[in-house]
Design an enzyme around this catalytic site. Structure first.
Site, PDB file in Angstrom:
ATOM      1  N   GLY A 261       0.492  -1.745   0.084  1.00 31.83           N
ATOM      2  CA  GLY A 261      -0.132   0.094  -0.017  1.00 31.83           C
ATOM      3  C   GLY A 261       0.817   1.414   0.019  1.00 31.83           C
ATOM      4  N   GLU A 303       4.403  -6.018   1.673  1.00 34.60           N
ATOM      5  CA  GLU A 303       3.938  -6.844   0.503  1.00 34.60           C
ATOM      6  C   GLU A 303       3.817  -5.071  -0.591  1.00 34.60           C
ATOM      7  OE1 GLU A 303       2.128 -10.631   1.717  1.00 34.60           O
ATOM      8  OE2 GLU A 303       0.055  -8.433   1.786  1.00 34.60           O
ATOM      9  N   GLY A 305       3.166  -3.541  -3.984  1.00 36.83           N
ATOM     10  CA  GLY A 305       3.354  -3.249  -5.971  1.00 36.83           C
ATOM     11  C   GLY A 305       3.088  -2.365  -6.798  1.00 36.83           C
ATOM     12  N   ARG A 306       2.362  -1.481  -6.247  1.00 35.45           N
ATOM     13  CA  ARG A 306       2.455  -0.252  -6.463  1.00 35.45           C
ATOM     14  C   ARG A 306       3.989   0.922  -6.712  1.00 35.45           C
ATOM     15  NH1 ARG A 306      -1.967   2.688  -7.343  1.00 35.45           N
ATOM     16  NH2 ARG A 306      -2.796   1.749  -5.191  1.00 35.45           N
ATOM     17  N   ARG A 342      -8.041   3.544 -14.253  1.00 38.00           N
ATOM     18  CA  ARG A 342      -8.366   3.937 -12.175  1.00 38.00           C
ATOM     19  C   ARG A 342      -8.656   5.633 -12.560  1.00 38.00           C
ATOM     20  NH1 ARG A 342      -4.064   5.752 -10.750  1.00 38.00           N
ATOM     21  NH2 ARG A 342      -4.093   4.628  -8.577  1.00 38.00           N
ATOM     22  N   CYS A 373     -16.986   4.331 -25.435  1.00 38.18           N
ATOM     23  CA  CYS A 373     -18.187   4.771 -25.733  1.00 38.18           C
ATOM     24  C   CYS A 373     -18.540   4.665 -23.947  1.00 38.18           C
ATOM     25  CB  CYS A 373     -19.362   3.526 -25.624  1.00 38.18           C
ATOM     26  SG  CYS A 373     -18.540   3.412 -27.598  1.00 38.18           S
ATOM     27  N   GLU A 374     -17.895   5.555 -23.119  1.00 39.83           N
ATOM     28  CA  GLU A 374     -18.398   6.317 -21.585  1.00 39.83           C
ATOM     29  C   GLU A 374     -18.002   7.422 -21.324  1.00 39.83           C
ATOM     30  OE1 GLU A 374     -19.553   3.654 -19.164  1.00 39.83           O
ATOM     31  OE2 GLU A 374     -19.792   1.993 -20.309  1.00 39.83           O
ATOM     32  N   TYR A 403      -1.012  -1.382 -12.101  1.00 35.67           N
ATOM     33  CA  TYR A 403      -2.970  -1.122 -11.602  1.00 35.67           C
ATOM     34  C   TYR A 403      -3.237  -0.503 -12.951  1.00 35.67           C
ATOM     35  CZ  TYR A 403      -2.556  -2.559  -7.024  1.00 35.67           C
ATOM     36  OH  TYR A 403      -1.429  -3.293  -5.816  1.00 35.67           O
TER      37      TYR A 403
HETATM   38  N1  LLP Z   1      -1.229  -6.643  -0.228  1.00 41.67           N
HETATM   39  C1  LLP Z   1      -2.484  -7.324  -0.185  1.00 41.67           C
HETATM   40  C2  LLP Z   1      -3.008  -8.046   0.254  1.00 41.67           C
HETATM   41  C3  LLP Z   1      -2.828  -6.169  -1.004  1.00 41.67           C
HETATM   42  O1  LLP Z   1      -4.435  -6.294  -0.601  1.00 41.67           O
HETATM   43  C4  LLP Z   1      -2.879  -5.369  -2.019  1.00 41.67           C
HETATM   44  C5  LLP Z   1      -3.071  -4.368  -2.757  1.00 41.67           C
HETATM   45  C6  LLP Z   1      -0.964  -4.918  -1.859  1.00 41.67           C
HETATM   46  C7  LLP Z   1      -0.688  -5.744  -1.228  1.00 41.67           C
HETATM   47  C8  LLP Z   1      -0.656  -4.550  -3.092  1.00 41.67           C
HETATM   48  O2  LLP Z   1      -1.572  -2.344  -2.405  1.00 41.67           O
HETATM   49  P1  LLP Z   1      -0.140  -1.578  -3.557  1.00 41.67           P
HETATM   50  O3  LLP Z   1       1.637  -1.701  -2.506  1.00 41.67           O
HETATM   51  O4  LLP Z   1       0.278  -1.908  -4.627  1.00 41.67           O
HETATM   52  O5  LLP Z   1      -0.528  -0.367  -2.868  1.00 41.67           O
HETATM   53  N2  LLP Z   1      -6.493  -0.660  -8.111  1.00 41.67           N
HETATM   54  C9  LLP Z   1      -5.885  -0.138  -7.160  1.00 41.67           C
HETATM   55  C10 LLP Z   1      -4.830  -0.593  -5.998  1.00 41.67           C
HETATM   56  C11 LLP Z   1      -5.940  -1.961  -5.581  1.00 41.67           C
HETATM   57  C12 LLP Z   1      -4.829  -2.484  -4.907  1.00 41.67           C
HETATM   58  C13 LLP Z   1      -5.902  -3.791  -3.763  1.00 41.67           C
HETATM   59  N3  LLP Z   1      -4.398  -4.275  -3.107  1.00 41.67           N
HETATM   60  C14 LLP Z   1      -5.799   0.889  -7.561  1.00 41.67           C
HETATM   61  O6  LLP Z   1      -5.067   1.081  -8.564  1.00 41.67           O
HETATM   62  O7  LLP Z   1      -4.884   2.316  -7.160  1.00 41.67           O
END
Ligand code: LLP
Length: 477
Positions: A261, A303, A305-306, A342, A373-374, A403
Site C-alpha cells: 500500500g 508486500e 506492489g505499486r 483508474r 463509449c462512456e 494497476y
Molecule cells: N497486499 C495486499 C493484501 C493487497 O490487497 C494489496 C493491494 C497489496 C499488498 C499491494 O498494494 P500496493 O502496494 O500495490 O498499493 N487498483 C487500485 C489498488 C488496489 C490495491 C489492492 N490491494 C489502484 O489502482 O489504485
C-alpha cells in the site's frame, strides 16, 4: 498558466525537464520533444509496436526492489503481483530477491511458470476458490493467508501435507486513503477484526487443526498510503495480538506481514512513500512494541506492489481527434479506460506530455479522453497541453506500471495494449497486444451451427437468436 506561458523563451529548456519522481529512473527528455526510457526512443517504439503501448523500464523496477531490500535488509519483500504480472516481471523481482504475493490461482500459475519456487509464493484473498487452492497446492506455495472462519476447516481438509498459514486481521486503522482503497478498518470485507475478538477466535480454530501450522499474522491497511504513522499504529495493534497469543497459547508466532500500500505520487509534488524512512520507523516500532510485551521481534514481511512498478511504466497514446466545443477542449486518444480504468474508478489524476516534436505554442487546459463509449472514459481532466496539438500527435503518460495492464479490459472489443520492457537501448515485448483472434478465442459459438432448441428456450443459447439461422421447417408458435 505555466512558467513557459509566462516566459516563452524558457519553453525549450522546460520541455527537457521531467517532473521529478514521476518518470522512470532512466527517462531522459530533450528540448525537441524526444523522450527516451532505457535508452529507447518512445516515438520509435510506438512506430514499431503501435499504440497504445506501455513501456516498462526494467532498471527502474530493479532499483525499487533494491531500495526496499536496503531499507529492510532482514525483512521479506513480497512483490504484490496484482500491480502488474507476467513471467518476465515475476523473474525480474525474484532475481532481485523478492518473494511474490499472489491473490489468485492465475497469479500463482503465472509466477510458477516463471520458475519462482513455491516456497517464495504467498497466497491471500478473501475468497479462494477450489481452483485457487488447487493452484496453490500444486505449486506448493509457502504460505496461505487465511481471511475468514469459513476457510479454516475447508483448507485443513484439502491440504495433503502440513501447510503454513497466516491469519489476516484488521487492526481498525484508517489508512487515510481513498475509501475504495481502505482495507484495515472493521468495516472492511477483508480479514478478521482484532477488537471484536473475531481474530482471536479464528486463531483458536486454526490452532485446533493440526493440518495447519499458524506461523503469523497478516494485515494490509490499504493502498496509496502516505502516512508511516498509520503502519506503525497497525503494527502496534497486531503485535499486541501476537502477545495475547503468546499468553493464551504459549506460542510465539514468528511472522508479521504488514501488507503493502505504499503511496506513489502521480502528479508533480504529490507525496510518495520513502522506503528508507518506512524501514527505519517500522523496525523501531516493532522492536519497541515487542520489547514492551516481552515477546520476540517477529520476522517482517511487506508486500509493496505499486511502489515497485508504478513509476517504471509509461503509456504512449496517439491523438485521434481534437475537439473544441462549448468552452472545452477534448483531446481524444486511441486508448482509455480499457488500458487505464483508474481515473474512472478513483478519480486518479495524471500529467501528460507531448512527444516527438518541439513547439513554441502556449499551453491550454484540456481534457484528455479515451476512445470508449462512456462519458467517464477520461485519462486526465484539466491538464495543460500545447494549444497546437493535433490528431496524429503522440502523448506520454507516466506512472503507468501499476494497476494499468493488470486491470486492463477488452471493453468495446478493443484489444489490450502491449507491454514492452526496455533497457540498454533495446526493447522486448513481455505482454503482446491482443489480436482479433484473441478477442474471438472465448467465443465458443463463432462459426458453428448451433441447433435451435425449443422456441422460447433461445435465451439460453450462447448466441443471440438473431445470429443463429432458423431452419425454414421450424414453425414459430
Ligand atoms: N497486499 C495486499 C493484501 C493487497 O490487497 C494489496 C493491494 C497489496 C499488498 C499491494 O498494494 P500496493 O502496494 O500495490 O498499493 N487498483 C487500485 C489498488 C488496489 C490495491 C489492492 N490491494 C489502484 O489502482 O489504485
Amino acid at each position: 498558466m505555466t512558467l513557459a506561458d509566462l516566459v516563452p523563451s524558457l519553453r525549450p529548456t522546460l520541455a527537457a525537464r521531467l517532473e521529478p519522481g514521476l518518470w522512470p529512473l532512466t527517462a531522459a527528455a530533450t528540448c525537441d520533444g524526444r523522450l527516451t526510457v532505457g535508452g529507447a526512443d518512445l516515438v520509435e517504439l510506438a512506430g514499431r509496436f503501435a499504440t497504445p503501448l506501455v513501456v516498462l523500464d526494467t532498471a527502474d523496477v530493479r532499483a525499487r526492489c533494491r531500495a526496499y531490500r536496503d531499507a529492510l535488509p532482514e525483512a521479506e519483500i513480497a512483490y504484490a503481483a496484482k500491480a502488474f504480472l507476467c513471467r518476465a516481471m515475476a523473474r525480474t523481482v525474484a532475481q532481485e530477491g523478492c518473494s511474490i504475493d499472489a491473490c489468485s490461482g492465475g497469479e500463482i500459475t503465472t509466477t510458477a511458470a516463471a520458475g519462482v519456487p513455491g516456497e517464495r509464493i504467498l497466497l491471500h484473498g478473501n475468497v479462494k476458490t477450489d481452483e485457487d487452492l488447487k493452484a496453490a497446492l500444486d505449486a506448493r506455495v509457502g504460505r496461505i493467508v487465511i481471511d475468514s472462519l469459513d476457510e479454516i476447516d475447508r483448507l485443513a481438509a484439502l491440504v495433503p501435507h502440513r501447510q503454513q498459514v497466516l491469519l489476516r486481521v484488521t487492526p481498525d486503522v484508517d489508512a487515510g486513503t481513498h475509501p475504495g482503497r481502505t482495507t484495515g478498518t472493521h468495516t472492511s470485507k477483508f480479514g478478521l477484526p482484532i477488537a471484536t475478538g473475531d481474530a482471536a477466535a479464528a486463531i483458536r480454530r486454526v490452532l485446533g487443526r493440526p493440518e495447519l501450522e499458524l506461523v503469523g499474522l497478516h494485515c494490509h491497511i490499504g493502498s496509496q498510503v502516505t502516512s508511516i504513522a498509520r503502519y506503525e499504529s497497525a503494527a502496534v495493534r497486531v503485535i499486541a495480538l501476537l502477545a495475547a497469543v503468546s499468553r493464551e497459547h504459549g506460542l510465539a508466532l514468528p511472522q508479521l506481514n504488514l501488507g503493502g500500500g505504499h503511496a506513489v505520487g502521480y502528479t508533480d509534488g504529490a507525496p510518495s512513500m520513502d522506503p528508507a524512512a518506512f524501514g527505519r520507523a517500522i523496525r523501531g516500532t516493532l522492536a519497541r512494541s515487542a520489547r514492551a510485551h516481552g515477546i520476540p521481534v517477529p520476522a517482517l514481511t511487506i508486500e509493496p506492489g505499486r511502489a515497485i512498478v508504478a513509476r517504471a511504466g509509461v503509456t504512449v497514446y496517439r491523438v485521434g481527434a481534437v475537439k473544441r466545443t462549448a468552452g472545452r477542449t477534448f483531446v481524444a486518444v486511441d486508448g482509455g479506460m480499457s488500458d487505464n480504468p483508474r481515473p474512472a474508478l478513483y478519480g486518479a489524476r495524471y500529467p501528460l506530455r507531448l512527444l516527438g516534436r518541439a513547439t513554441k505554442a502556449p499551453t491550454e487546459q484540456v481534457s484528455v479522453v479515451g476512445r470508449h463509449c462512456e462519458s467517464t472514459d477520461t485519462i486526465a481532466d484539466d491538464v495543460a497541453l500545447p494549444c497546437d496539438i493535433v490528431a496524429g500527435d503522440m502523448l506520454a503518460l507516466p506512472c503507468s506500471g501499476a494497476y494499468h495492464a493488470s486491470m486492463a479490459s477488452t471493453y468495446n472489443q478493443v484489444g489490450r495494449a502491449a507491454v514492452v520492457a526496455v533497457g540498454g537501448g533495446a526493447a522486448m515485448t513481455i505482454l503482446r497486444r491482443d489480436t482479433p483472434e484473441d478477442l474471438l478465442r472465448r467465443d465458443v459459438v463463432c462459426g458453428q451451427q448451433v441447433a435451435p432448441g425449443p422456441v422460447g428456450a433461445e435465451a439460453h443459447h450462447d448466441a443471440p437468436a438473431s445470429v443463429v439461422p432458423r431452419p425454414s421447417n421450424v414453425k414459430r408458435r
